[in-house]
Design an enzyme around this catalytic site. Structure first.
Site, PDB file in Angstrom:
ATOM      1  N   HIS A 157       0.857  -1.168  -0.132  1.00  0.00           N
ATOM      2  CA  HIS A 157      -0.107   0.035   0.065  1.00  0.00           C
ATOM      3  C   HIS A 157       0.912   1.076  -0.030  1.00  0.00           C
ATOM      4  O   HIS A 157       2.015   1.298   0.907  1.00  0.00           O
ATOM      5  CB  HIS A 157      -1.015  -0.011   1.204  1.00  0.00           C
ATOM      6  CG  HIS A 157      -1.876   0.941   1.185  1.00  0.00           C
ATOM      7  ND1 HIS A 157      -1.704   2.224   1.224  1.00  0.00           N
ATOM      8  CD2 HIS A 157      -3.409   0.948   1.096  1.00  0.00           C
ATOM      9  CE1 HIS A 157      -2.854   2.934   1.273  1.00  0.00           C
ATOM     10  NE2 HIS A 157      -3.993   2.066   1.065  1.00  0.00           N
ATOM     11  N   ARG A 216      -6.133  10.598  -0.235  1.00  0.00           N
ATOM     12  CA  ARG A 216      -5.703  10.967  -1.617  1.00  0.00           C
ATOM     13  C   ARG A 216      -6.966  11.389  -2.618  1.00  0.00           C
ATOM     14  O   ARG A 216      -6.968  12.197  -3.153  1.00  0.00           O
ATOM     15  CB  ARG A 216      -4.646   9.740  -2.128  1.00  0.00           C
ATOM     16  CG  ARG A 216      -3.118  10.227  -1.681  1.00  0.00           C
ATOM     17  CD  ARG A 216      -2.494   9.025  -2.324  1.00  0.00           C
ATOM     18  NE  ARG A 216      -2.544   7.770  -1.445  1.00  0.00           N
ATOM     19  CZ  ARG A 216      -2.551   6.498  -2.096  1.00  0.00           C
ATOM     20  NH1 ARG A 216      -2.713   6.362  -3.343  1.00  0.00           N
ATOM     21  NH2 ARG A 216      -2.847   5.417  -1.257  1.00  0.00           N
TER      22      ARG A 216
END
Lengths: 560, 224
Positions: free
Chosen positions: A314, A334
């Protein structure tokens, strides 16, 4: 974070300008090159295994290869005799196992659910960002399919993936019916967000605690049901009838330190992932029990593994403070506008492209000397969280990401005001036991669901597809078990005996036994109490003799 | 860089630990891994509950061993909380229904121990008062971050069960939500099944390379 004040100043100085900037977009060829040069799946240490169904046909990370070639901790003279008889044995107490157990309610079958730790201790409970389902106005299960296939580099099993995407909306309906509260828009409809690689908003969430919300509801529903719980029962071997039909399992009860043998007409393997094996020396966002046990058990039964050489790193694992290293910072940060920046405050990748690409881009920044070094010699890049407040208004982070705030505030960091330092963390086992769309592992009597399986996500999973995976395939496996329940079979260790014969052909034998059950860094061991019963010798697994205080060093943070 | 060493004690046994690491990691390093139960090691499962005392006289308290960093003189005591059976949630919850499910609701003496004990900073006691007055939406919000470690129940002298009630309220409200308004269940597909099947046929072409190309182009509009 005074040690990084120079770099943070650069981030702050460039923030206003960057708000207007589009991220650098990579061509497909550039992405491929980035993956080949920097992704741990391509450049990590790996080797083929020499025994079992995948012998010499693909390479596995060394840490996994060692365990696939290791012997069982069961004594040679162990005689399986049923301590418990049940219809359906579910191994694993995370989302997939519990979904399956709930789907078996009312079937009239006796169900035992065994879990190595406590019910719900799993990667499910740690999932943050969300769950995908094609519910948006521009969406369809076909679009969901296309996104996931592109994200998985086209390697996904199309039948599995179609089953997943078509079941998305009904899975959300099922979870809502159990009482899961997903975030809503002001007018009451589900709030759908984008995730890395979704071409239209498709991710439902409960703040940054989506997995916790799902797991605590599933667990609450389960304890009100009829399934029998076997907590602190670690599966160490599957049993078969001598002719390749799975007929039960042997467990180690970590409280009583005794073997427990279960005879079952159907076994569902839902043991989850393997981040705690720390492939390539990476830290992990996985739970304490994620040691790949199910891969080992199925492999010894002759079940081939698919894509089990690929893992998801990740992009945003915590890199500072030390106490939080490896812990997940959700991709949703994000999604709603935080940029990734190198030490000079420069954006270097499109934040919402596929996870493997973003992770590789971060590793490249660090390897080429544009990362930030922490006082404990870890490296990372900035995730510019204060941008969210500028884009969506003050207080947004605290409202939508209470988990992030809660974790960092303990250590004097306010993500609403300061950027946070991130580096890829071992997050998900992309591949695993090969199954068909009913969850059957190809070996009569054995089913598998969730992270332990492979094929569905190809070689790179999209955000939000694992929480959907466990709810859909846990229940599909349960349906298939109901409709195809084998009769009770004899309990033998024939498959293990065959595997042990194969091991004898190896020149260099692994000194470990597997499954290891507990991560090496914990120093915890499988130990059998002397006393009556099978396997009375005091046995100590040789797998976990070394203990280390910190994660092993990360070979990818080598200096430029 | 080698981290500084600090001395901590666990159940009265003194061990050395590295400054900055969590209690759980310090115990692992000291070979005492089994002393405190661990589930996730990430602050969301509630297995590793401990009570803490400090040598400098600061008030001690409860916390999660996987999230708390060690410090010099810290005294740690494992504090595992047993699970308990819980009553099932009910649609359209009311104050009457929650009182029937949890007869101890009104025994709360407002001592505030539950709020102090909560490692997730939930205003537990205030929320119990909100349960009494049927302010359920606020209760659901309060318990959004509940990890069910059970400490609030463990410290309550009056056998109030705040986290069980929080779950009961959340599930009861969640089950009562209007599925149509949420948009749950049915995809927003104005397409006929026949047209959808056409899209599937095109996407599921047998050649893997062609399948990836088609998926990539399909993503742009979501239609053929």
């Amino acid at each position: 974070m005074d040690w990084a004040s120079d770099s943070i100043q650069k981030v702050e100085k460039t923030r206003a300008e960057r708000m207007k900037q589009a991220p650098p977009v990579l061509s497909d060829a550039d992405k491929d090159e980035l993956l080949r040069e920097f992704h741990p799946d391509f450049v990590g240490m790996k080797r083929p295994v020499r025994v079992g169904p995948n012998a010499d046909d693909q390479e596995f990370p060394n840490e996994l290869a060692d365990l696939l070639e290791a012997d069982s901790p069961l004594p040679e003279d162990f005689q399986p005799r049923a301590d418990i008889e049940t219809d359906v044995l579910i191994i694993g107490g995370g989302g997939a196992g519990v979904s399956a157990a709930l789907a078996l309610e009312g079937s009239g079958l006796t169900v035992h659910l065994a879990t190595k730790l406590r019910l719900g201790d799993s990667n499910t409970v740690m999932a943050e960002g969300g769950i995908q389902a094609a519910l948006g106005p521009e969406d369809s299960p076909r679009r969901h399919f296309a996104d996931a296939l592109a994200g998985g580099h086209g390697k996904n099993d199309p039948a599995l993936l179609r089953a997943l995407c078509e079941a998305g909306p009904s899975a959300i309906d099922w979870l809502t019916g159990l009482g899961c509260m997903f975030d809503q828009n002001p007018e009451g409809s589900f709030r759908l967000r984008s995730g890395g690689g979704t071409s239209t908003p498709r991710v439902l969430a409960c703040r940054d605690y989506t997995g916790l919300e799902i797991m605590r509801v599933l667990r609450d529903a389960l304890v009100q049901g009829s399934a029998n719980l076997l907590e602190h029962h670690s599966a160490v071997e599957l049993l078969d009838n001598g002719q390749g039909l799975t007929s039960g399992a042997v467990f180690w009860n970590s409280k009583t330190r005794r073997w427990v043998t279960v005879s079952a007409r159907a076994v569902l393997l839902a043991t989850g992932g393997s981040g705690r094996l720390h492939f390539q020396g990476f830290p992990t966002s996985n739970h304490f029990g994620a040691t790949g046990d199910g891969l080992i058990l199925a492999y010894r039964q002759g079940c081939p593994l698919v894509h089990a050489h690929t893992f998801q790193y990740h992009p945003s694992g915590t890199s500072y403070p030390e106490a939080l290293v490896g812990q997940l910072v959700t991709e949703s940060i994000r999604s709603i506008g935080a940029q990734l920046l190198n030490k000079d405050g420069e954006q270097f990748v499109e934040e919402l492209t596929f996870r493997d690409v973003v992770a590789s881009a971060i590793i490249r920044e660090v390897v080429e000397g544009r990362g930030v070094k922490t006082p404990t010699a870890r490296r990372g890049v900035w995730l510019d969280t204060p941008m969210i407040e500028l884009k969506s208004g003050e207080g947004t982070i605290r409202r939508q990401f209470p988990g992030l705030i809660h974790r960092f505030e303990r250590y004097g960091i306010d993500p609403a005001k300061q950027p946070i330092l991130v580096y890829p963390t071992l997050h998900y086992q992309n591949g695993g036991v090969s199954i068909d769309s009913d969850g059957s592992a190809g070996n009569v009597g054995l089913w598998a669901a969730g992270e332990v399986t492979g094929g569905l996500h190809g070689t790179n999973r999209l955000m939000g597809n694992s929480l959907l995976d466990i709810t859909v395939f846990g229940r599909r496996a349960a349906e298939s078990i109901k409709n195809n329940l084998p009769k009770r079979e004899a309990l033998t260790l024939a498959a293990l005996a065959r595997f042990r014969e194969e091991l004898k052909s190896l020149d260099h034998k692994s000194s470990e036994t597997s499954p290891i059950l507990f991560p090496k860094e914990s120093g915890m061991k499988l130990e059998i109490d002397a006393g009556e019963g099978a396997g009375t010798k005091t046995e100590t697994s040789s797998a976990q003799q070394e203990t280390t205080s910190y994660e092993p060093p990360d070979p990818f943070s080598r200096p430029a | 860089m080698t981290p500084n060493k600090v001395n901590i004690s666990i159940s009265g046994k003194t061990v050395q630990a590295s400054e900055g690491e969590t209690i759980v990691r310090a115990l692992w390093a000291a070979g005492l891994g089994g002393l405190v139960e661990v589930g996730c090691a990430g602050g969301v499962c509630g297995a590793c509950t401990v009570t803490l005392r400090f040598s400098d006289g600061r008030p001690g308290g409860t916390d999660l061993a996987c999230m708390r960093a060690v410090e010099e003189g810290m005294q740690i005591f494992p504090c595992p909380v047993e699970t308990q059976p819980v009553p099932a949630p009910q649609t359209d919850p009311t104050a009457e229904k929650i009182r029937a499910a949890f007869p101890t609701l009104d025994r709360c003496t407002k001592c505030g121990s539950c709020t102090t004990a909560c490692p997730m900073s939930i205003p537990v006691m205030d929320s119990v008062l909100r349960m009494q007055s049927e302010n359920f939406e606020a209760v659901a919000e309060d318990f959004t971050t509940c990890i069910h470690c059970g400490l609030c129940r463990f410290v309550c002298e009056d056998k109030v069960k705040p986290h069980h009630m929080g779950m009961w309220v959340r599930r009861s409200l969640g089950m009562s939500r209007d599925s149509d308004l949420l948009g749950a269940g049915a995809p927003p597909d104005s397409f006929s099944e026949k047209d959808a099947e056409k899209e599937w046929d095109w996407l599921l072409t047998a050649d893997p390379d062609e399948r990836l190309r088609r998926a990539t182009s399909f993503r742009e509009t979501g239609r053929l």
